[in-house]
Design a protein around this motif. Structure first.
Motif, PDB file in Angstrom:
ATOM      1  N   GLY A   1       0.813  -1.204   0.000  1.00 55.40           N
ATOM      2  CA  GLY A   1       0.000   0.000   0.000  1.00 55.40           C
ATOM      3  C   GLY A   1       0.844   1.250   0.000  1.00 55.40           C
TER       4      GLY A   1
ATOM      5  N   VAL B   1      -3.669  -2.478  -0.095  1.00 57.19           N
ATOM      6  CA  VAL B   1      -4.138  -3.409  -1.110  1.00 57.19           C
ATOM      7  C   VAL B   1      -4.041  -4.825  -0.562  1.00 57.19           C
TER       8      VAL B   1
ATOM      9  N   ALA C   1      -7.665  -8.037  -6.595  1.00 59.04           N
ATOM     10  CA  ALA C   1      -6.973  -7.191  -5.632  1.00 59.04           C
ATOM     11  C   ALA C   1      -7.932  -6.080  -5.232  1.00 59.04           C
TER      12      ALA C   1
ATOM     13  N   LYS D   1      -8.211  -2.453  -3.186  1.00 66.00           N
ATOM     14  CA  LYS D   1      -7.534  -1.332  -2.531  1.00 66.00           C
ATOM     15  C   LYS D   1      -8.545  -0.589  -1.659  1.00 66.00           C
TER      16      LYS D   1
ATOM     17  N   CYS E   1      -6.287  -8.856 -10.605  1.00 67.76           N
ATOM     18  CA  CYS E   1      -5.061  -9.258  -9.934  1.00 67.76           C
ATOM     19  C   CYS E   1      -4.082  -9.762 -10.973  1.00 67.76           C
TER      20      CYS E   1
ATOM     21  N   ASP F   1      -2.259   2.327 -11.571  1.00 72.37           N
ATOM     22  CA  ASP F   1      -2.429   3.505 -10.709  1.00 72.37           C
ATOM     23  C   ASP F   1      -2.604   4.816 -11.457  1.00 72.37           C
TER      24      ASP F   1
ATOM     25  N   ALA G   1      -3.101  -3.475  -9.215  1.00 78.72           N
ATOM     26  CA  ALA G   1      -2.821  -4.579  -8.303  1.00 78.72           C
ATOM     27  C   ALA G   1      -1.553  -5.237  -8.751  1.00 78.72           C
TER      28      ALA G   1
END
Length: 575
Positions: A27, A33, A46, A48, A100, A163, A328
């Motif tokens: 994280g 995460v 995954a 978050k 994931c 991200d 992820a």
């Protein structure tokens, strides 16, 4: 709560309903995460969980929510999938459910292996630009947080972006000051131009082992220091100068424009096979890095100036356009740790209790749990980047069905794999008078066959070799496979193989291949077609079979295989 022996803190004890947590993945400032399993489908995802500071920012959440709706529709091999954004009604909890992906971050690769070399660096930059270009095409023009930690390298050596802009506007320099464009230090909003600057800074680090600028006063260095291109191989210096230009107007106009310049420089310096070689080298480096411990996260550096405050629009809103694509990254240590598993299973979420609500409506997949539409789209996108392949194809069964072909296929440039049937250079044979294998070429709506020392041309009409060629080009096309997937009423996943059924009534309406299935149904008397398709890690077809009728008895069957995707065959009409 405790996951896999590790303590994990969630806001107010809330977790996304319908998932069993397995272990924490890591994280940062945006949140923690965890690896989780969908209780309904057993699909790994995954999740978050957003940090408390972001939860308290209603402007952030409003824009986050809107961006999640857009990005949940984005399907691209160079971008990690976002499945859903889930919130509690009282605003005390929020989380992103994501694909994931098992692999290794570029940050891990560089920390463990050092400089990647020019071919691997070019391949990484190319994949990054492809991801940015695809996101822009779908309405997500800005990433905003590009750095090595947000670029994933899988077992095939593909670079995948993660991200997208989870950093609040005006704070983009804080998580990655070594990659922040000069205008960001002056309080400007993140743009496509700042993304290209960051991508070039990462490219520079792949070539040299360190970012272009490092020191105590990063703002001054990015604004004023000369670009240190002398440390870059000569043929690539112009790319670095373009991407790291101080003035954003002097950088490439878009990721697509930068890709064109990259391709030209790479081919001129390293030959037409540069991409395959670079991807192979990246895969090798990632595999070696995965066997080593994850490097510690770098400590935040002071920029030597006050934090940037985003300019505000009237009414209190930030002028920065928000985008989000969740990440992820699961780094697995041990033998086989470099293997990449792309899980594209059922995205349907189980019915949630009243404590949570989903902002993204989820389509109901067919029986078997796999949603065929995003899968077919992903195949189209993957194959469109690989304009040709070697293929083998065979038809067997009753009613004059036998036909076979083997050779090279080439896809139409610039379109989806399903938009048109490919061209072929092949050896062809069928039944009856067309039984003898012959050399043939198929280009658009013309068929060419080699007779003695001459080529003869004909349209796809009548009997004999033209009819056999028409069967082969329809059955072996990627358009056939995506038509089966899009028409499926049952679709299940077993490893890399997708098995399903599709009704003839729907298939017979499919562009290009519909008449073929109408004939199969008429000959065998069936109303459903069974099929299985095997894909590689990049979602390109490897093998397939299609059957109308029972396994034993009156049936018609098609089988095919593909190898060496990425070839650029020069298939032209013979003279």
């Amino acid at each position: 709560m405790r996951i896999g022996g590790m303590a994990f803190t969630v806001v107010n004890g809330w977790t996304v309903p319908g998932f069993t947590h397995e272990r924490e993945l890591g994280g940062g400032a945006a949140g923690r995460v965890v690896l989780a399993v969908d209780d309904l489908t057993s699909t790994k995802v995954a999740i978050k969980y957003l940090a408390g500071g972001l939860l308290a920012d209603e402007v952030f959440r409003t824009r986050f929510r809107a961006a999640a709706r857009v990005l949940s529709q984005l399907e691209d091999p160079n971008v990690v999938d976002l499945y859903d954004f889930v919130e509690t009604p009282d605003g005390t909890g929020a989380a992103i459910v994501m694909q994931c992906v098992e692999g290794v971050s570029l940050r891990h690769v560089l920390a463990a292996q050092g400089p990647a070399g020019p071919l691997a660096a070019l391949s990484m930059l190319g994949g990054t630009l492809l991801g940015l270009a695809s996101a822009d095409e779908h309405g997500v023009p800005v990433h905003g947080a590009l750095r090595p930690a947000n670029i994933m390298i899988d077992a095939e050596g593909n670079a995948r972006l993660t991200d997208f802009a989870t950093t609040p506007p005006g704070a983009e320099v804080q998580p990655g000051p070594a990659y922040a464009a000069p205008e960001l230090w002056d309080g400007a909003s993140a743009t496509a131009a700042t993304d290209l600057y960051a991508a070039t800074a990462v490219f520079y680090e792949c070539l040299t082992g360190r970012p272009p600028f490092a020191g105590r006063n990063m703002a001054r260095l990015h604004r004023e220091a000369p670009i240190p291109a002398d440390e870059v191989p000569g043929p690539l210096r112009d790319l670095v100068h373009q991407g790291l230009a101080k003035d954003p107007a002097r950088r490439p106009a878009s990721a697509v424009d930068f890709l064109a310049g990259l391709e030209e420089a790479a081919v001129s310096a390293y030959g037409p096979s540069w991409e395959a070689q670079g991807r192979g080298r990246l895969a090798e480096l990632a595999g070696q890095a995965a066997l080593q411990p994850e490097p510690p996260r770098p400590k935040p550096r002071s920029s030597g100036r006050n934090p940037v405050v985003a300019a505000k629009q009237p009414g209190g809103g930030s002028r920065t356009r928000w985008v989000l694509a969740a990440v992820a990254v699961l780094v697995v240590a041990g033998a086989g740790a470099s293997a990449a598993t792309l899980l594209n299973g059922d995205r349907k979420q189980p019915a949630a209790p009243a404590t949570a609500q989903s902002s993204t409506p989820q389509p109901t997949p067919p029986a078997g749990g796999v949603d065929p539409k995003p899968l077919a789209a992903r195949i189209d996108q993957a194959v469109a980047r690989a304009p040709g392949a070697l293929f083998s194809y065979r038809q067997t069964g009753c009613c004059g069905f036998p036909a076979s072909g083997r050779g090279t296929l080439g896809l139409p440039p610039g379109g989806e794999a399903s938009a048109a049937l490919p061209s072929y250079s092949l050896t062809l044979s069928g039944a009856g008078a067309a039984r003898k294998p012959v050399r043939a070429v198929i280009v658009q709506d013309r068929f060419y066959v080699r007779v003695g020392q001459k080529w003869r041309s004909s349209p796809f009409t009548g009997r004999g070799y033209p009819a056999v060629a028409d069967q082969v080009r329809q059955g072996s096309s990627v358009a056939n496979l995506t038509a089966l997937l899009r028409s499926a009423t049952r679709l299940a996943k077993n490893g890399a193989i997708y098995e399903g059924e599709a009704p003839v009534a729907t298939l017979s309406q499919a562009p290009e291949v519909g008449p073929m299935y109408a004939r199969m149904a008429e000959a065998t008397g069936v109303d459903r077609i069974a099929f299985a398709i095997k894909l590689d890690a990049g979602f390109r077809p490897v093998k397939f079979w299609v059957r109308a009728g029972p396994e034993k008895g009156r049936n018609q069957t098609m089988r095919g295989s593909y190898t060496k995707w990425g070839r650029k065959p020069a298939i032209q009409a013979p003279r």
